[in-house]
Design an enzyme around this catalytic site. Structure first.
Site, PDB file in Angstrom:
ATOM      1  N   LEU A   1       0.799  -1.227   0.000  1.00 47.56           N
ATOM      2  CA  LEU A   1       0.000   0.000   0.000  1.00 47.56           C
ATOM      3  C   LEU A   1       0.833   1.280   0.000  1.00 47.56           C
ATOM      4  O   LEU A   1       1.978   1.279   0.453  1.00 47.56           O
ATOM      5  CB  LEU A   1      -0.899  -0.012   1.247  1.00 47.56           C
ATOM      6  CG  LEU A   1      -1.830  -1.227   1.309  1.00 47.56           C
ATOM      7  CD1 LEU A   1      -2.461  -1.359   2.666  1.00 47.56           C
ATOM      8  CD2 LEU A   1      -2.880  -1.145   0.230  1.00 47.56           C
TER       9      LEU A   1
ATOM     10  N   LYS B   1       1.178  -4.936   3.804  1.00 52.16           N
ATOM     11  CA  LYS B   1       2.442  -4.212   3.945  1.00 52.16           C
ATOM     12  C   LYS B   1       2.151  -2.736   3.699  1.00 52.16           C
ATOM     13  O   LYS B   1       2.086  -2.276   2.567  1.00 52.16           O
ATOM     14  CB  LYS B   1       3.463  -4.733   2.925  1.00 52.16           C
ATOM     15  CG  LYS B   1       4.906  -4.685   3.358  1.00 52.16           C
ATOM     16  CD  LYS B   1       5.523  -3.308   3.473  1.00 52.16           C
ATOM     17  CE  LYS B   1       5.867  -2.626   2.183  1.00 52.16           C
ATOM     18  NZ  LYS B   1       6.135  -1.185   2.392  1.00 52.16           N
TER      19      LYS B   1
ATOM     20  N   TYR C   1       7.783  -9.976 -10.187  1.00 53.67           N
ATOM     21  CA  TYR C   1       7.838 -10.889  -9.031  1.00 53.67           C
ATOM     22  C   TYR C   1       6.900 -12.087  -9.253  1.00 53.67           C
ATOM     23  O   TYR C   1       7.244 -13.227  -8.965  1.00 53.67           O
ATOM     24  CB  TYR C   1       7.407 -10.198  -7.734  1.00 53.67           C
ATOM     25  CG  TYR C   1       8.218  -8.989  -7.318  1.00 53.67           C
ATOM     26  CD1 TYR C   1       9.553  -8.849  -7.672  1.00 53.67           C
ATOM     27  CD2 TYR C   1       7.633  -7.986  -6.545  1.00 53.67           C
ATOM     28  CE1 TYR C   1      10.281  -7.727  -7.269  1.00 53.67           C
ATOM     29  CE2 TYR C   1       8.349  -6.874  -6.136  1.00 53.67           C
ATOM     30  CZ  TYR C   1       9.671  -6.743  -6.505  1.00 53.67           C
ATOM     31  OH  TYR C   1      10.374  -5.645  -6.105  1.00 53.67           O
TER      32      TYR C   1
ATOM     33  N   GLU D   1      -3.190  -0.755  -8.900  1.00 53.25           N
ATOM     34  CA  GLU D   1      -3.795   0.591  -8.945  1.00 53.25           C
ATOM     35  C   GLU D   1      -2.625   1.553  -8.864  1.00 53.25           C
ATOM     36  O   GLU D   1      -1.939   1.603  -7.849  1.00 53.25           O
ATOM     37  CB  GLU D   1      -4.714   0.824  -7.739  1.00 53.25           C
ATOM     38  CG  GLU D   1      -5.871  -0.146  -7.608  1.00 53.25           C
ATOM     39  CD  GLU D   1      -6.987   0.119  -8.595  1.00 53.25           C
ATOM     40  OE1 GLU D   1      -6.904   1.092  -9.375  1.00 53.25           O
ATOM     41  OE2 GLU D   1      -7.935  -0.675  -8.605  1.00 53.25           O
TER      42      GLU D   1
ATOM     43  N   CYS E   1      -3.576  10.210  -6.504  1.00 49.62           N
ATOM     44  CA  CYS E   1      -3.320   9.585  -7.806  1.00 49.62           C
ATOM     45  C   CYS E   1      -4.119  10.232  -8.925  1.00 49.62           C
ATOM     46  O   CYS E   1      -3.689  10.266 -10.068  1.00 49.62           O
ATOM     47  CB  CYS E   1      -3.653   8.097  -7.725  1.00 49.62           C
ATOM     48  SG  CYS E   1      -5.279   7.776  -7.039  1.00 49.62           S
TER      49      CYS E   1
ATOM     50  N   GLU F   1       3.942  12.769 -13.211  1.00 51.69           N
ATOM     51  CA  GLU F   1       3.148  12.880 -11.986  1.00 51.69           C
ATOM     52  C   GLU F   1       3.964  13.659 -10.949  1.00 51.69           C
ATOM     53  O   GLU F   1       5.049  13.216 -10.554  1.00 51.69           O
ATOM     54  CB  GLU F   1       2.843  11.465 -11.479  1.00 51.69           C
ATOM     55  CG  GLU F   1       1.787  11.431 -10.415  1.00 51.69           C
ATOM     56  CD  GLU F   1       1.475  10.007  -9.928  1.00 51.69           C
ATOM     57  OE1 GLU F   1       2.375   9.159  -9.918  1.00 51.69           O
ATOM     58  OE2 GLU F   1       0.315   9.775  -9.539  1.00 51.69           O
TER      59      GLU F   1
HETATM   60  P1  NAD Z   1       5.392   3.485  -4.196  1.00 50.33           P
HETATM   61  O1  NAD Z   1       5.141   2.758  -5.463  1.00 50.33           O
HETATM   62  O2  NAD Z   1       6.706   4.096  -3.976  1.00 50.33           O
HETATM   63  O3  NAD Z   1       5.145   2.533  -2.928  1.00 50.33           O
HETATM   64  C1  NAD Z   1       3.960   1.796  -2.784  1.00 50.33           C
HETATM   65  C2  NAD Z   1       4.244   0.560  -1.955  1.00 50.33           C
HETATM   66  O4  NAD Z   1       5.156  -0.275  -2.658  1.00 50.33           O
HETATM   67  C3  NAD Z   1       4.898   0.883  -0.594  1.00 50.33           C
HETATM   68  O5  NAD Z   1       4.347   0.027   0.378  1.00 50.33           O
HETATM   69  C4  NAD Z   1       6.358   0.547  -0.834  1.00 50.33           C
HETATM   70  O6  NAD Z   1       7.056   0.152   0.319  1.00 50.33           O
HETATM   71  C5  NAD Z   1       6.256  -0.612  -1.823  1.00 50.33           C
HETATM   72  N1  NAD Z   1       7.453  -0.750  -2.657  1.00 50.33           N
HETATM   73  C6  NAD Z   1       8.307   0.224  -3.058  1.00 50.33           C
HETATM   74  N2  NAD Z   1       9.299  -0.301  -3.795  1.00 50.33           N
HETATM   75  C7  NAD Z   1       9.073  -1.639  -3.865  1.00 50.33           C
HETATM   76  C8  NAD Z   1       9.751  -2.721  -4.479  1.00 50.33           C
HETATM   77  N3  NAD Z   1      10.859  -2.535  -5.179  1.00 50.33           N
HETATM   78  N4  NAD Z   1       9.225  -3.960  -4.355  1.00 50.33           N
HETATM   79  C9  NAD Z   1       8.087  -4.158  -3.636  1.00 50.33           C
HETATM   80  N5  NAD Z   1       7.418  -3.178  -3.021  1.00 50.33           N
HETATM   81  C10 NAD Z   1       7.896  -1.918  -3.147  1.00 50.33           C
HETATM   82  O7  NAD Z   1       4.191   4.540  -4.088  1.00 50.33           O
HETATM   83  P2  NAD Z   1       3.962   5.652  -2.977  1.00 50.33           P
HETATM   84  O8  NAD Z   1       5.021   6.686  -3.184  1.00 50.33           O
HETATM   85  O9  NAD Z   1       3.777   5.034  -1.650  1.00 50.33           O
HETATM   86  O10 NAD Z   1       2.513   6.223  -3.404  1.00 50.33           O
HETATM   87  C11 NAD Z   1       2.340   7.133  -4.409  1.00 50.33           C
HETATM   88  C12 NAD Z   1       1.930   6.487  -5.716  1.00 50.33           C
HETATM   89  O11 NAD Z   1       0.741   5.722  -5.507  1.00 50.33           O
HETATM   90  C13 NAD Z   1       1.582   7.496  -6.780  1.00 50.33           C
HETATM   91  O12 NAD Z   1       2.128   7.113  -8.014  1.00 50.33           O
HETATM   92  C14 NAD Z   1       0.053   7.438  -6.828  1.00 50.33           C
HETATM   93  O13 NAD Z   1      -0.495   7.857  -8.051  1.00 50.33           O
HETATM   94  C15 NAD Z   1      -0.211   6.010  -6.531  1.00 50.33           C
HETATM   95  N6  NAD Z   1      -1.584   5.804  -6.005  1.00 50.33           N
HETATM   96  C16 NAD Z   1      -2.515   5.222  -6.827  1.00 50.33           C
HETATM   97  C17 NAD Z   1      -3.833   5.037  -6.376  1.00 50.33           C
HETATM   98  C18 NAD Z   1      -4.877   4.383  -7.248  1.00 50.33           C
HETATM   99  O14 NAD Z   1      -5.934   4.017  -6.729  1.00 50.33           O
HETATM  100  N7  NAD Z   1      -4.634   4.223  -8.540  1.00 50.33           N
HETATM  101  C19 NAD Z   1      -4.189   5.439  -5.080  1.00 50.33           C
HETATM  102  C20 NAD Z   1      -3.214   6.027  -4.270  1.00 50.33           C
HETATM  103  C21 NAD Z   1      -1.911   6.194  -4.761  1.00 50.33           C
END
Ligand code: NAD
Length: 499
Positions: A166, A192, A256, A268, A303, A401
């Site tokens: 998340l 997570k 993965y 998402e 997002c 973004e």
């Molecule tokens: P992120 O992709 O950096 O992280 C999301 C999750 O992925 C976190 O829990 C993080 O620890 C995990 N993660 C990061 N690197 C990883 C890896 N290499 N392997 C496995 N897991 C990993 O995103 P963020 O910065 O937390 O959130 C912002 C992003 O989320 C923006 O791009 C936003 O648009 C998107 N978002 C989308 C929606 C939707 O419904 N479409 C809703 C909310 C946020």
């Protein structure tokens, strides 16, 4: 609806709060198996809130084993629908009871404005558990048409153990979007949360056990993406992953899955949503309100943030001047102050990233009409609400973004140009169109390649409507609505010969 109280009230709650710092596995709090912890920072002050268990692969293994045992035992997965319904209704009530404390916890953890946290948690999160609880005993299977020599049943079964990874921008709401339908379906979960925002998910797990969810059904592992996140993505005994986050990280989850057990992955992801104002739209208060809130709400860390505002040439000057007046009313400040509309960015690095985009906008020639810096009087990682006029569609700020409180205005000559520009992106999460002409509105809605198109309003829909992305904003999976259940169930045919 929760009544809004004073800053002093929320500060008192904050000083009395016991913040969770352990992982939640098999119905109880426990440290990471390595004993490691990481610091959790309040981004509105830069101060350390406390430490949190640093879960890694070994903890994911333990949590998945607990989730699997719980699932196979049938203590949740095979209960009568009415039983799961009652438990989830109790959980909704507990979230309502604890909404103020959860909202303050979320605000401290993320720098989000308390007014938004109260609304998201007191109304939306609680409602999610209630809505899916009420759905459980209204989902029917099917009987296929056959000859008299057979009876063919088509039934939905819970998929099993769900990995949920998340983001930090709506920490508890994103948990609820996934956990409520997954629990309704009868699944177990390994959650997570983002490393920046682990607190409310941990407290929710504790409340779920109080409501009657059996031990092992919900496990919450604070940890980092590269380690805990990746271990969830690669785990051979996780049946499906539901991920919300950036497009870049979403792509890792497909890899993965391909390199482990081919689990389905619901994604998402990011967006660069257009907000289109055609030149027959009245530039009234409501439109201006929605233009501003669609870009600045949640400090732009959304997002479907509508940074790309495409406005008809005839109304652009009026639009920009009214937007600038409205932006002045959006208070940046202490997230615990109920008057605050824009809290801090999630981390110092993210603040610098957003400021970097603003600088790039200036360098590439966009006209900076408001904001552009960090508010000097605030200690944490804040960014002023920023408005750019005369943005060109090829500028970096119009294509990537930003995820910060930045609104950009692009002038368009007509509907065709607006549509061409709106479609010119790899994303496809959301679009908004304002026009008086219903034919134009329907034409636009049909041609915009997005999961949600909002006409004469900015909305992502509500709990009843599916939410997700076309193109690189998502996979076929949808959150919300009855469609969300598809991520957490699989379809079985039972063919019975009749003699
Ligand atoms: P992120 O992709 O950096 O992280 C999301 C999750 O992925 C976190 O829990 C993080 O620890 C995990 N993660 C990061 N690197 C990883 C890896 N290499 N392997 C496995 N897991 C990993 O995103 P963020 O910065 O937390 O959130 C912002 C992003 O989320 C923006 O791009 C936003 O648009 C998107 N978002 C989308 C929606 C939707 O419904 N479409 C809703 C909310 C946020």
């Amino acid at each position: 609806m929760l009544e809004t109280k004073t800053l002093a009230h929320y500060r008192t709650i904050a000083s009395d709060l016991a913040l969770p710092g352990l992982a939640f596995i098999d119905g109880e709090f426990c440290p990471a198996s390595s004993g490691r912890v990481f610091e959790n920072i309040n981004p509105a002050t830069g101060e350390i809130l406390g430490t949190v268990a640093h879960c890694e692969t070994a903890d994911v293994d333990i949590a998945v084993a607990a989730a699997r045992r719980a699932f196979e035992s049938g203590a949740w997965s095979r209960t009568a629908p009415e039983e799961r319904k009652e438990v989830l209704l109790r959980l909704a009530e507990l979230v309502r009871r604890e909404a103020e404390a959860l909202a303050v916890m979320e605000s401290l953890d993320t720098g989000k404005a308390i007014a938004d946290c109260l609304h998201e948690i007191g109304n939306e999160v609680a409602t999610f558990f209630q809505w899916y609880a009420e759905l459980i005993d209204k989902v029917f299977g099917k009987v296929a048409p056959t000859g008299e020599d057979a009876l063919a049943l088509i039934v939905k079964e819970p998929i099993g153990v769900v990995g949920m990874v998340l983001p930090w921008n709506f920490p508890l709401l994103m948990v609820a979007w996934k956990l409520a339908p997954a629990l309704a379906a009868g699944c177990s979960a390994v959650v997570k949360p983002a490393e920046q925002s682990p607190l409310t998910a941990l407290r929710l797990a504790e409340l779920a056990v109080e409501a009657g969810v059996p031990a092992g059904v919900i496990n919450v592992l604070p940890g980092f993406g590269e380690t805990a996140g990746q271990a969830v993505g690669r785990h051979p005994d996780i049946d499906v992953v539901s991920f919300t986050g950036s497009t870049e990280v979403g792509a890792h989850f497909l890899k993965y899955a391909g390199e482990s057990n081919l689990k389905p992955v619901g994604l998402e992801m990011g967006g660069k949503s257009p907000f289109i104002v055609l030149d027959d739209a009245p530039i009234d208060d409501r439109l201006v309100d929605e233009a501003v809130s669609s870009a600045l709400w949640n400090a732009g860390q959304n997002c479907s943030a509508n940074m790309r505002q495409m406005v008809g040439a005839k109304v652009k000057d009026e639009f920009l001047s009214k937007v600038l007046d409205k932006v002045k009313t959006w208070k940046v400040g202490d997230p615990l102050d109920p008057e605050t509309r824009i809290g801090s960015m999630i981390t110092k690095e993210h603040q610098e990233r957003v400021l970097g985009y603003i600088e790039m906008g200036r360098r590439e020639g966009a006209a900076l009409c408001a904001g552009g810096g960090r508010p000097a009087e605030l200690p944490g990682y804040f960014v002023e609400p920023t408005v750019f006029g005369d943005v060109r569609p090829d500028m970096t700020i119009a294509r990537e973004e930003i995820f910060g409180p930045v609104l950009g205005v692009i002038t368009v000559k007509d509907e065709d140009e607006a549509l061409t520009l709106a479609r010119d992106t790899v994303y496809g999460l959301h679009a908004t169109v304002f026009t008086r002409d219903i034919d134009r509105a329907i034409r636009m809605a049909r041609r915009l390649p997005c999961g949600t198109v909002s006409i004469n309003a900015f909305t992502e829909g509500d709990i009843k409507t599916p939410f997700g992305g076309y193109r690189q904003s998502g996979s076929l999976a949808r959150d919300n609505g009855t469609e969300a259940m598809d991520q957490y169930t699989q379809t079985k045919t039972i063919w019975i010969a009749v003699s």
